[in-house]
Write an enzyme that holds these catalytic residues in place. Structure first.
Site, PDB file in Angstrom:
ATOM      1  N   SER A 130      31.090  17.579  33.296  1.00  0.00           N
ATOM      2  CA  SER A 130      29.869  18.371  33.488  1.00  0.00           C
ATOM      3  C   SER A 130      29.223  18.719  32.158  1.00  0.00           C
ATOM      4  CB  SER A 130      30.194  19.668  34.243  1.00  0.00           C
ATOM      5  OG  SER A 130      29.019  20.447  34.387  1.00  0.00           O
ATOM      6  N   LYS A 185      35.421  20.018  40.299  1.00  0.00           N
ATOM      7  CA  LYS A 185      34.061  19.656  39.882  1.00  0.00           C
ATOM      8  C   LYS A 185      33.071  19.852  41.028  1.00  0.00           C
ATOM      9  CE  LYS A 185      30.825  17.757  37.270  1.00  0.00           C
ATOM     10  NZ  LYS A 185      29.757  17.291  38.144  1.00  0.00           N
ATOM     11  N   HIS A 188      32.369  23.483  41.235  1.00  0.00           N
ATOM     12  CA  HIS A 188      31.480  23.776  40.105  1.00  0.00           C
ATOM     13  C   HIS A 188      30.034  23.454  40.466  1.00  0.00           C
ATOM     14  CE1 HIS A 188      29.040  22.130  36.804  1.00  0.00           C
ATOM     15  NE2 HIS A 188      29.618  23.017  36.003  1.00  0.00           N
ATOM     16  N   ASN A 189      29.808  22.275  41.040  1.00  0.00           N
ATOM     17  CA  ASN A 189      28.446  21.876  41.382  1.00  0.00           C
ATOM     18  C   ASN A 189      27.868  22.748  42.494  1.00  0.00           C
ATOM     19  OD1 ASN A 189      29.019  19.834  39.564  1.00  0.00           O
ATOM     20  ND2 ASN A 189      28.026  18.257  40.771  1.00  0.00           N
ATOM     21  N   GLU A 192      26.807  25.828  40.944  1.00  0.00           N
ATOM     22  CA  GLU A 192      25.573  25.506  40.218  1.00  0.00           C
ATOM     23  C   GLU A 192      24.366  25.578  41.157  1.00  0.00           C
ATOM     24  OE1 GLU A 192      23.898  21.275  38.738  1.00  0.00           O
ATOM     25  OE2 GLU A 192      25.816  21.851  37.841  1.00  0.00           O
TER      26      GLU A 192
END
Length: 484
Positions: A130, A185, A188-189, A192
């Site tokens: 990222s 991940k 995380h996205n 986001e």
């Protein structure tokens, strides 16, 4: 230059090209290959000129350029292209060689690929990367998972090229087995998505309710970025608001209001539904993008459907402060939900996740990097079994301090007909989570009435289930009990 490369990379698009430049700058020799071989020559004679790169025009040449154990990293489109390259690589590799998928792959694919590649005597790493183009070049957040035996062979490379926090600790460490890296991940996205939607709602309130122009909002975001809300996304929003087009006007106001997505936020929401975790803020953020995509319908609806005309009569400066409080409190809820999802996934898939360590991975290099993440690391360092961030003393105090302003923002937005789905769902989650009793007793009564799904009683021990013949026409047979 070394005759053999330390690592090889397939895929010289934006992320791949910048990542290999990062590797080379940190002292590693890198072999590069791209299915469109002209890209290899263009890179070797361009940005890679006179640097420690070995360009390859075939898979055979590419594999032959690698030192053992061979480390092959792919940065290609998720899905079938990854599987196709794995099949292409396997015949040329030997026992103990390592295949690395650095793309935005769905974690179940990484679980499957780990098992498959290991069955061939090789190792597999599925790693989240990222930070976008700039992060790839200067230091991304890296979240590797897969075959644990592969980690010692790539650790030096990955930690050398990753972002570093203030004390030099790399924003990269081993996450866990098979799909754990890509799962983290994915979360995380998803977070986001939530952060971006929250900031966009703050912008919408300032613009459409308070009538602020881009320069005024720029100053507010600049102020926020010097306090608790200090983060990459607030920082770039500040800069976006200050950016002028060729006519000297705010460019952001000329961008069509329909948002795209690549699917990682959707995956996060689907997995939350699969595991029964209330990931409400990220879910609303995905749906907000879907609603934005109905641009033509919304234009028609705006002429047919009426609502209140936004009008603010209060203290504008005080309300701006309230928006900042609502943003901070909602952000806490989003991360609390994301960490709850990771905790449940760890149980479901047999992973051992270091939750404080994950916050550190996100502390630098990635899109959601912020000062805030240091507090999350502190929370899990103090209590590894913390069930929800809202129960940590620091975050409890912060949410309680923000609560009055948060409620004023949501109430004012609804009264004025301005949609703030992420702010609203975050507050609803907070109120639901802090409620000793919710109306789910009525839901269970309804389920038992029409489907004999049974219920538990407050005056009996947990685990005892009851069925009532509500109409007098039903029997004593009940349905089996299950939950997601």
């Amino acid at each position: 230059m070394k005759t053999k490369a330390d690592i090889g990379l397939i895929g010289l698009a934006v992320m791949g090209e910048n990542l290999v430049l990062n590797m080379e700058r940190n002292g590693f020799t890198v072999a590069v290959y791209n299915r469109t071989v002209e890209k290899v020559d263009k890179f070797i004679n361009g940005r890679g000129k006179d640097k420690k790169f070995i360009g390859a025009h075939s898979i055979e040449e590419f594999i032959g350029a690698l030192a053992r154990p061979r480390k092959v990293m792919m940065l290609v489109k998720a899905g079938k292209p990854v599987d196709d390259f794995i099949e292409l690589l396997i015949p040329h590799l030997e026992k103990g060689d390592i295949i690395i998928d650095g793309g935005n792959s769905h974690f179940p694919d990484s679980i499957r690929r780990t098992r498959y590649v290991e069955s061939k005597g090789l190792y597999f790493i599925g790693t989240g990367v990222s930070g976008g183009e700039e992060g790839a070049l200067l230091g991304p957040s890296i979240m590797p998972g897969g075959s644990a035996a592969a980690w010692p062979h790539v650790k030096e490379i990955f930690q050398s090229i990753s972002a570093k926090v203030e004390d030099g600790t790399p924003c990269c460490d081993w996450v866990g087995d098979d799909g754990a890296g890509h799962f983290v991940k994915m979360v995380h996205n998803g977070i986001e998505y939530g952060d971006m939607q929250l900031i966009s709602e703050a912008y919408h309130l300032m613009k459409n309710l308070l009538g602020m122009n881009a320069d005024e909002m720029h100053r507010v975001l600049a102020d926020w970025n010097n306090g608790d809300l200090d983060s990459y996304l607030v920082e770039i929003t500040r800069d976006i608001l200050a950016f002028k087009d060729e006519h000297g006007e705010a460019l952001v106001e000329k961008i069509l209001d329909t948002a795209g997505q690549k699917g990682t936020g959707k995956w996060t929401g689907i997995e939350a539904l699969n595991l029964g975790i209330p990931l409400t803020l990220i879910g609303e953020s995905v749906f907000a993008r879907c609603l934005s995509a109905l641009k033509e319908e919304r234009v028609i609806a705006s002429k047919l459907l009426s609502g209140p005309v936004p009008s603010f009569k209060g203290d504008r400066a005080a309300f701006i402060d309230d928006i900042g409080r609502a943003l901070y409190a909602s952000k806490i809820v989003s991360y609390a939900q994301g960490y709850t999802l990771m905790r449940e996934a760890a149980k479901e898939y047999g992973w051992t996740l270091n939750y404080g360590g994950i916050a550190l991975l996100w502390r630098g290099g990635c899109i959601i990097r912020s000062v805030f993440l240091g507090k999350i690391k502190d929370a899990f360092d103090k209590n590894r079994e913390l069930p929800n961030l809202l129960l940590d003393p620091f975050f409890k105090e912060k949410v309680e301090a923000a609560q009055a302003g948060w409620r004023r923002v949501v109430a004012t937005a609804i009264t004025n007909g301005i949609p703030v789905p992420a702010f609203t769902t975050a507050l609803n989650y907070f109120d639901g989570y802090r409620s000793e009793r919710l109306p789910a007793n009525m839901l269970q009564a309804q389920r038992d009435y029409f489907g004999a799904h049974t219920y538990e009683r407050v005056d009996r021990p947990r685990g005892e289930f009851f069925h009532t013949n509500w109409t007098g026409r039903g029997g004593d047979t009940s349905s089996s009990t299950y939950s997601v």
